[in-house]
Design a protein around this motif. Structure first.
Motif, short mmCIF file in Angstrom:
data_model
loop_
_atom_site.label_atom_id
_atom_site.label_comp_id
_atom_site.label_asym_id
_atom_site.label_seq_id
_atom_site.Cartn_x
_atom_site.Cartn_y
_atom_site.Cartn_z
N TYR A 295 28.30 -10.78 79.98
CA TYR A 295 27.51 -11.00 81.20
C TYR A 295 27.50 -9.77 82.12
CZ TYR A 295 28.06 -15.79 79.55
OH TYR A 295 28.10 -16.91 78.77
N ASP A 296 27.51 -8.58 81.51
CA ASP A 296 27.29 -7.39 82.33
C ASP A 296 25.86 -6.93 82.05
OD1 ASP A 296 27.43 -6.33 79.77
OD2 ASP A 296 28.71 -4.64 80.34
N CYS A 297 25.60 -5.64 82.08
CA CYS A 297 24.24 -5.16 81.84
C CYS A 297 23.80 -5.33 80.39
CB CYS A 297 24.10 -3.69 82.26
SG CYS A 297 24.00 -3.52 84.05
N SER A 298 24.70 -5.81 79.53
CA SER A 298 24.27 -6.21 78.20
C SER A 298 23.48 -7.52 78.28
CB SER A 298 25.47 -6.39 77.27
OG SER A 298 26.34 -7.40 77.78
N SER A 299 23.62 -8.25 79.38
CA SER A 299 22.85 -9.47 79.61
C SER A 299 21.53 -9.09 80.28
CB SER A 299 23.64 -10.43 80.50
OG SER A 299 24.83 -10.84 79.86
N ALA A 300 20.46 -9.36 79.60
CA ALA A 300 19.14 -8.97 80.09
C ALA A 300 18.12 -9.94 79.50
CB ALA A 300 18.83 -7.53 79.70
N ASP A 301 16.85 -9.61 79.66
CA ASP A 301 15.80 -10.47 79.08
C ASP A 301 15.56 -10.13 77.61
OD1 ASP A 301 15.19 -12.02 81.42
OD2 ASP A 301 14.34 -10.20 82.26
N ILE A 302 15.42 -8.85 77.31
CA ILE A 302 15.34 -8.39 75.93
C ILE A 302 16.06 -7.05 75.83
CG2 ILE A 302 13.23 -9.58 75.18
CD1 ILE A 302 11.65 -7.05 75.83
N ASN A 303 16.49 -6.70 74.63
CA ASN A 303 17.22 -5.45 74.42
C ASN A 303 16.53 -4.64 73.32
OD1 ASN A 303 18.97 -3.35 74.04
ND2 ASN A 303 20.75 -4.60 73.58
N PRO A 304 15.78 -3.62 73.66
CA PRO A 304 15.03 -2.86 72.64
C PRO A 304 15.90 -2.11 71.65
CG PRO A 304 14.19 -2.43 74.86
CD PRO A 304 15.48 -3.16 75.02
N ILE A 305 17.16 -1.78 72.03
CA ILE A 305 18.01 -0.98 71.13
C ILE A 305 19.18 -1.78 70.58
CG2 ILE A 305 17.39 1.13 72.39
CD1 ILE A 305 20.31 1.11 73.49
#
Length: 715
Positions: free
Chosen positions: A537-547
């Protein structure tokens, strides 16, 4: 010159459950094929409803709407005078089948169910369908009333049959069937079928195209024949990007190839083929003897000819010439695949743009550069006159401008779409990372915000002290490991909350009409996900992850390539920088390093990932393999330590994968828990466990034998 015929295949950007949109694109492809003189058109797998419907395939509504859309095609006179091969699911005798509908002039000639289903990796077809699996078996299908009324009959054939015309014979196979050892095209070709269509829902993975293309070419290199490959293209609502690349092959030689990455919703590929070339190619007596042992297919007869009655010499038409296969380098695949995926996601989600927490490191740099690549592709599409892209650009980015506005550069478009935020800490963040982030944002045109989150960090940190009297400290200030991690995690999780706060309100700050929210993009690469080197639940938590499914090694190659191709010299600084999370205070004696923290390099993580997933090796098997592969680099004990360390951290961090942001799928060793990598997230301890004991036994035996300085086999 023999008997010529024009045939068509296509790539369509279908969207799961987009009934009217999918119908419009199917019709457009049919009309374009007819415009080019084609008499046979094939389309992607499950094109009517979209391939990625997942558990919607269990709903009766879906099948009803598929038939309703098909009726609209069958009753459209503009879709007459061309043989149609259309993909949709069908319920027959209470079973669900993934089918091809072969139709002509408003009548269904044959329903051909898929024989072999894809059921590994990203695919769960056996959850939704059953395979026909009865080669050359045909029976009767009772048509829905709405179709029977058009057909003038209550039944039509369903099964593994082929279509016979006065001038040739064609049969269909579907996606996975091409990849099976005994593909249907083998038996059909031996039985005299001269044209094979393949309708696919094949996703993009790095370096995958060569495998797919070699199979397609081999399908006709041994058997002879014409092969039409059609594929879905774009993001249809899930983690996969379907990469198109429609293809026509004759006797193992490519005569037509569509784009692999494109913002076009409809791309039709045609070729003029000489069917006599197929007949001449199939001359070998051994082939003829084998054909006598092949299954005999029922031929569905039609009087419709694929070739013209007019002499080919009179119209001045000749067969389409051979061409070389066009394959993108991995760096180009990274630049184009996620870019096209993000464009589809952005325009279909109706969001106002993207937001990236830009740290000054190579991962968030890569994500920002991919958005810039997306803007470059959109600009190319505008220059080519793509009306759909123009409409989408004006709706998404033009909301800031006067009516009819269009960007003149990729940077100008990027400024309207991409928002970057540097969230620093006074004692942890270096001037170098802050500067790199700002200059990269400026060079690609992003709307950039720079801030510090110290106040929020200290407010959260002091809550524990106020409640318990205990004041946690960083490791460099004498704190324990638990204290050090807890304080790092406050920063990481604060950045996630802040990113979403800014994503909701930056469009308002910029006075965008109608407001709207931004999509937050994650920037965790596949190796960090695999190792669990991230805060839940840090910035790895997002809407989508392109990489999220791209390795650090490949990302570095992409950034090096983009530095020149995109004219972004700032990218060189990201390549030279030491990867660091910057979550601990910087002192004269200590600067945090990702690889030092992890206890392994990113290159090693890529190797561990491939051995774990693609080679299907556990701790002991991986150790035995690496004893050989790393024998010039490490001794047995060093190899053992690295393997054990990886599996330990993989196991204790596996729970993080259950909450990871949906990532663009690009790599065969992705640890995505939601679709691709189905494994437990609560493991027994590996330390002291049986597999680690087995590793230790081998190490001790090699050291007793005097092989401790280098690896030389094992059992």
């Amino acid at each position: 010159m023999g008997r010529l015929m024009t045939i068509a295949t296509c790539s369509l950007n279908q969207w799961a459950l987009d009934w009217t949109g999918n119908l419009q694109r199917i019709k457009e492809s049919i009309l374009e094929a007819k415009k080019r003189g084609a008499t046979l058109r094939t389309g992607p797998e499950l094109e009517v409803c979209g391939y990625g419907c997942l558990d919607h395939f269990l709903e009766a509504d879906l099948y009803l709407h598929c038939w309703e859309m098909l009726v609209k095609i069958l009753t459209d006179k503009d879709c007459y005078d061309i043989l149609l091969d259309i993909g949709m699911p069908v319920i027959h005798r209470n079973n669900r089948f993934n089918c091809r509908i072969i139709a002509l002039n408003g009548k269904i000639l044959l329903i051909r169910p898929k024989l072999w289903l894809a059921n590994d990796g990203n695919y769960r077809e056996m959850r939704h369908f059953i395979s026909w699996s009865r080669v050359a078996h045909v029976e009767e299908f009772y048509l829905p009333r709405m179709v029977a009324k058009l057909q003038g009959e209550t039944k039509c054939p369903i099964g593994d049959a082929v279509i016979s015309t006065p001038d040739t014979c064609f049969g269909a196979e579907t996606c996975e069937e091409l990849f099976t050892p005994n593909s249907p095209h083998n038996a059909m070709s031996l039985n005299g079928v001269e044209i094979i269509t393949n309708s696919s829902g094949s996703h993009h993975s790095l370096r995958k195209l060569n495998t797919r293309m070699s199979l397609i070419q081999e399908a006709t290199r041994k058997n002879g024949g014409v092969y039409l490959y059609s594929n879905q293209q774009g993001c249809d609502g899930d983690r996969l990007y379907y990469d198109g690349c429609a293809l026509i092959v004759v006797n193992g030689e490519i005569v037509a190839q569509g784009s692999q990455f494109s913002l076009n919703d409809v791309e039709v590929v045609t070729a003029v083929v000489d069917i006599e070339e197929v007949r001449a190619y199939r001359f070998a007596p051994s082939r003829g003897l084998q054909s006598l042992q092949a299954p005999t297919y029922q031929r569905i007869e039609t009087k419709f000819s694929l070739s013209s009655d007019v002499d080919d010499l009179d119209v001045g038409v000749g067969p389409t010439e051979h061409r070389k296969l066009r394959v993108h380098e991995p760096e180009e695949e990274i630049a184009l695949g996620p870019a096209c995926y993000m464009w589809d996601y952005l325009r279909r989600s109706k969001a106002a743009g993207f937001l990236i927490p830009l740290s000054g490191g190579i991962d968030s740099c890569s994500t920002a550069t991919l958005v810039f690549s997306m803007c470059r592709e959109a600009m190319k599409a505008l220059e080519e006159g793509n009306a759909q892209v123009k409409e989408d650009v004006q709706r998404i980015a033009g909301a800031y401008e006067v009516e009819g506005w269009l960007p003149k550069t990729a940077q100008e478009l990027c400024n309207k779409i991409l928002h970057t935020v540097y969230m620093g800490m006074a004692t942890q963040s270096s001037k170098e990372t802050r500067s790199r982030a700002e200059r990269l944002a400026n060079d690609i045109g992003a709307y950039h915000t720079d801030m510090n989150i110290d106040d929020v960090f200290h407010a959260e940190k002091n809550l524990l002290t106020q409640a318990t009297g205990f004041e946690p400290k960083f490791k460099v200030h004498g704190g324990s490991i638990s204290e050090n991690l807890a304080l790092q995690n406050i920063q990481a999780r604060t950045r996630m909350v802040t990113a979403y706060y800014f994503a909701q309100l930056l469009p308002t700050v910029r006075q965008r009409p109608g407001g709207g929210s931004l999509l937050v993009l994650g920037s965790g690469n596949v190796d960090e996900c695999l190792r669990g080197y991230l805060t839940k639940y840090d910035c790895s938590s997002a809407d989508i992850n392109p990489i999220g499914s791209i390795s650090k090694v490949d990302l570095k190659r992409f950034i090096k390539w983009a530095q020149t191709t995109f004219s972004l010299p700032i990218l060189a600084e990201f390549l030279d920088a030491t990867p660091t999370a910057e979550l601990e205070p910087i002192t004269s004696e200590y600067t945090q390093s990702d690889e030092a923290d992890m206890g392994m390099t990113y290159a090693e993580l890529s190797i561990f990932g491939r051995l774990r997933k693609e080679s299907k090796l556990g701790p002991y098997g991986m150790f035995m393999r690496l004893l050989h592969d790393w024998r010039e680099q490490y001794g047995p004990r060093e190899v053992a330590d690295k393997v054990k360390r990886f599996h330990h951290f993989y196991a204790i961090n596996r729970h993080k994968m259950t909450t990871m942001t949906p990532a663009y799928h690009a790599e065969g060793y992705s640890p995505d828990d939601n679709r691709f990598d189905l494994r437990p997230f609560l493991y027994p301890p590996f330390w002291g466990g049986w597999s680690f004991k087995k590793i230790d036994e081998v190490v001790e035996r090699l050291e007793r034998a005097g092989n401790g300085g280098g690896a030389r086999g094992g059992e």
